[in-house]
Design an enzyme around this catalytic site. Structure first.
Site: not given
Ligand code: NAD
Ligand code: UGA
Length: 347
Positions: A157, A160-161, A203, A207, A221, A227, A306, A309
């Site tokens: 992920y 790719a990003k 997470v 929770f 772990d 975060r 990670s 952050r």
């Molecule tokens: P989310 O999963 O709630 O929303 C993503 C939406 O994209 C979903 O509704 C899904 O149906 C749609 N989608 C996925 N693939 C698609 C496709 N091929 N065509 C059309 N729609 C499609 O996620 P979010 O939390 O709202 O995140 C939105 C964006 O922000 C993502 O790019 C994610 O990587 C980025 N992001 C979010 C967070 C966060 O904390 N929420 C953190 C870092 C990055």
């Molecule tokens: C997430 C996802 O990759 C994306 O939504 C987003 O791009 C990224 O956050 C971001 O904010 O940029 P991460 O924070 O690792 O990444 O996702 P979580 O699943 O929320 O995990 C956060 C931390 O909690 C990790 O260390 C994970 O191991 C831990 N965790 C997760 C727990 O300890 N317990 C759980 O039940 C779930």
């Protein structure tokens, strides 16, 4: 380039509009602008309350389809939120995760370059890679990225990003802004496993699910990773700061985060337990406890983490006069209350 929020001739495409961030953004655009909104997603479960709004056009479409990307690029402003972005899927669906976070954004960026649209692309704080536990501020234009080995497919992920960011930045004729969210939290995030989604949510949602079900909060772990959590409301304010300053945002990447809300996952679990007990009017002894779990057991082979952050917000303050405001405690209370109201009757 300038777009007045009171200009009804402006149209904005929100790709991934039915998601957590997208649904809040559609709400805010309806309330704070007179723009037309072109909402694209695979489904609109979180936008049922807006399905008949006069200024919103809905397209149930897949960004992987070229004709969908071309139609989206007819709007002068395009916000791309579409992605597979839940860590538990990075190891199990690596090919799809890469296509979702690299191939589809590239296709849309090329369409926007051709049409002259301003692309606001959502990347991630994961582009800073496999960070250590050292307290270093992650800075948009100078911090390096370290990734795990190819076998650690968690980084599919992040990789790719970051490559999508590099491709977008290579398009000299494209107006683009890249946004790197740091763990947004709030109502409507993720899903409740077994009710409206499968697998492991992020997470905060995980929770919330554990607390509502009376199951242990699992500390991967030991929950020592850290975060910086960001209120979805601060996130929406940031997006509007970008929309209000297209010239200052053009061809720039920004962190969207709140360094003041940094804590360990273990401390998050403690805070959420006390918040939940208070909301329910019960003692701590009456609610879910915590339990350590091994990462590889919980997430499977290929998972790495990670460890910390912390977003630098100096660039956002300097260019956009933006500073996040909402303390974590406020957001946790709102999010837990939403989970209780939304799922309480089905559990
Ligand atoms: P989310 O999963 O709630 O929303 C993503 C939406 O994209 C979903 O509704 C899904 O149906 C749609 N989608 C996925 N693939 C698609 C496709 N091929 N065509 C059309 N729609 C499609 O996620 P979010 O939390 O709202 O995140 C939105 C964006 O922000 C993502 O790019 C994610 O990587 C980025 N992001 C979010 C967070 C966060 O904390 N929420 C953190 C870092 C990055
Ligand atoms: C997430 C996802 O990759 C994306 O939504 C987003 O791009 C990224 O956050 C971001 O904010 O940029 P991460 O924070 O690792 O990444 O996702 P979580 O699943 O929320 O995990 C956060 C931390 O909690 C990790 O260390 C994970 O191991 C831990 N965790 C997760 C727990 O300890 N317990 C759980 O039940 C779930």
């Amino acid at each position: 380039m300038h777009f007045s929020f009171n200009d009804p001739s402006v149209s904005i495409a929100i790709v991934g509009a039915g998601g957590f961030i997208g649904s809040h953004l559609v709400d805010a655009l309806i309330e704070r602008t007179t723009w037309r909104i072109f909402a694209v997603d695979l489904d609109f479960d979180r936008l049922q309350h807006r399905l008949h709004h006069s200024r919103v056009d809905f397209l149930c479409g897949d960004l992987k389809n070229e004709e969908v990307a071309l139609r989206i690029a007819d709007c002068p402003i395009v916000v791309n939120l579409a992605a597979i972005c839940v860590p538990s899927r990075y190891m199990l669906e690596t090919k799809e995760v890469i296509e979702s976070n690299y191939n589809h954004p590239v296709s849309l960026a090329l369409a926007c370059e051709k049409s002259g649209s301003w692309l606001i692309h959502f990347s991630t704080s994961e582009v800073y890679g496999r960070t250590s536990s050292e307290p270093c501020l992650l800075q948009e234009d100078t911090s390096p990225m370290t990734l795990g080995p190819i076998g650690a497919s968690r980084w599919s992920y992040a990789c790719a990003k970051q490559l999508a960011e590099r491709y977008i930045a290579s398009l000299e004729n494209l107006s683009w802004t890249v946004l790197r969210p740091f763990n947004f939290i709030g109502p409507r995030m993720d899903f409740m496993p077994g009710i409206d989604g499968e697998g492991i949510p992020r997470v905060l949602a995980n929770f919330c699910a554990a607390l509502l079900r009376g199951e242990p909060l699992l500390l991967v772990d030991g929950g020592h990773s850290r975060r910086s959590f960001t209120s979805i409301h601060d996130a929406i304010h940031f997006i509007f700061a970008v929309l209000a300053h297209p010239d200052k945002s053009n061809r720039e990447a920004f962190n969207i985060g709140n360094p003041d809300n940094e804590l360990s996952i273990e401390a998050l679990a403690t805070l959420m337990r006390s918040t939940y007990a208070s909301l329910r009017g019960v003692s701590l002894e009456g609610i879910s406890s915590v339990q350590n779990v091994d990462a590889k057991t919980y997430y499977g082979a290929g998972y790495e983490d990670s460890l910390r952050r912390i977003p630098s917000i100096e660039k956002s303050q300097r260019l956009l006069d933006y500073t996040p405001k909402e303390p974590l405690e406020i957001t946790l209370k709102e999010t837990l209350s939403w989970f209780i109201d939304h799922y309480g009757s089905v559990l």
